[in-house]
Write an enzyme that holds these catalytic residues in place. Sequence first.
Site, mmCIF file in Angstrom:
data_model
loop_
_atom_site.group_PDB
_atom_site.id
_atom_site.type_symbol
_atom_site.label_atom_id
_atom_site.label_comp_id
_atom_site.label_asym_id
_atom_site.label_seq_id
_atom_site.Cartn_x
_atom_site.Cartn_y
_atom_site.Cartn_z
ATOM 1 N N SER A 7 5.385 -20.993 72.589
ATOM 2 C CA SER A 7 5.500 -20.653 74.013
ATOM 3 C C SER A 7 6.888 -20.915 74.568
ATOM 4 O O SER A 7 7.278 -20.309 75.563
ATOM 5 C CB SER A 7 4.459 -21.431 74.822
ATOM 6 O OG SER A 7 4.631 -22.828 74.634
ATOM 7 N N HIS A 158 6.380 -26.816 79.819
ATOM 8 C CA HIS A 158 7.116 -25.565 79.674
ATOM 9 C C HIS A 158 8.278 -25.485 80.663
ATOM 10 O O HIS A 158 8.072 -25.703 81.862
ATOM 11 C CB HIS A 158 6.172 -24.375 79.851
ATOM 12 C CG HIS A 158 5.127 -24.323 78.797
ATOM 13 N ND1 HIS A 158 3.861 -24.843 78.983
ATOM 14 C CD2 HIS A 158 5.172 -23.852 77.531
ATOM 15 C CE1 HIS A 158 3.173 -24.669 77.879
ATOM 16 N NE2 HIS A 158 3.939 -24.078 76.979
#
Length: 186
Positions: A7, A158
Site C-alpha cells: 500500500s 499510511h
Amino acid sequence: MLVLGNSLAAGYGLSPDEAFPAILQRKVDSLGWPVRILNAGLSGETSAGGLRRIDWLLRERIDVLILELGANDGLRGIDPEVTRQNLQGIIDKVRARYPEADIILAGMQLPPNLGPAYTAAFRALYPELARANNAYLIPFLLEGVGGVPELNQADGIHPTAEGQRIVAENVWRVLRPVLERRLGLA
C-alpha cells in the site's frame, strides 16, 4: 524499472499520482531520462504475494527493481525468516531472468509493540539481504515520515501526500546514482 510493493507504493488513501512511484516518474521525466517506472504496488501485499506475482511481472523487461515488501508480514507477526525467504525468492527470480538488473531493497521497521527480539530480527533482514545479494539498500523507507502524525493519514500507518513526497526523496537518494550509472551519466 519496477516497483514491487504494498500500500505504500500503491498510495493507499491517495490518488495514484501522489504515490512515490509517480513522484519518481515525474523526477526522471523532468531530467529527460528515458526511464519508465511500473508501479506494481498492491495494498495488503505480503512478501509471499509478491513472490507469487513476480513471474508474471517479469514478462516485462526490467533494469531496476525496487523491492518494497515485508511491512505487512511484520504487522501480521510472520516469522522474519519466512519474509527473508520470500524476498530472497523474488531476488533470485529477478536475477535469473535479468542478471544485470539492479535491485534496491526498501528497508522497513516495525512499531515496538511486537517485542524487541521480533522487531530487531525484522529490521536486520533488509541490510542482511542487501549485503548477501549485492543489492542497494534504502535503510528505512519511511525515514522522516513514520511516527510523524501530520505526515500520516488517520490510520497512523499510511503517508499523506506530503509524506509520500518525503518517501520519494528517501528512494531518490539511492535510486538516482543507480540510474545515473545505468544511463552513463556518472
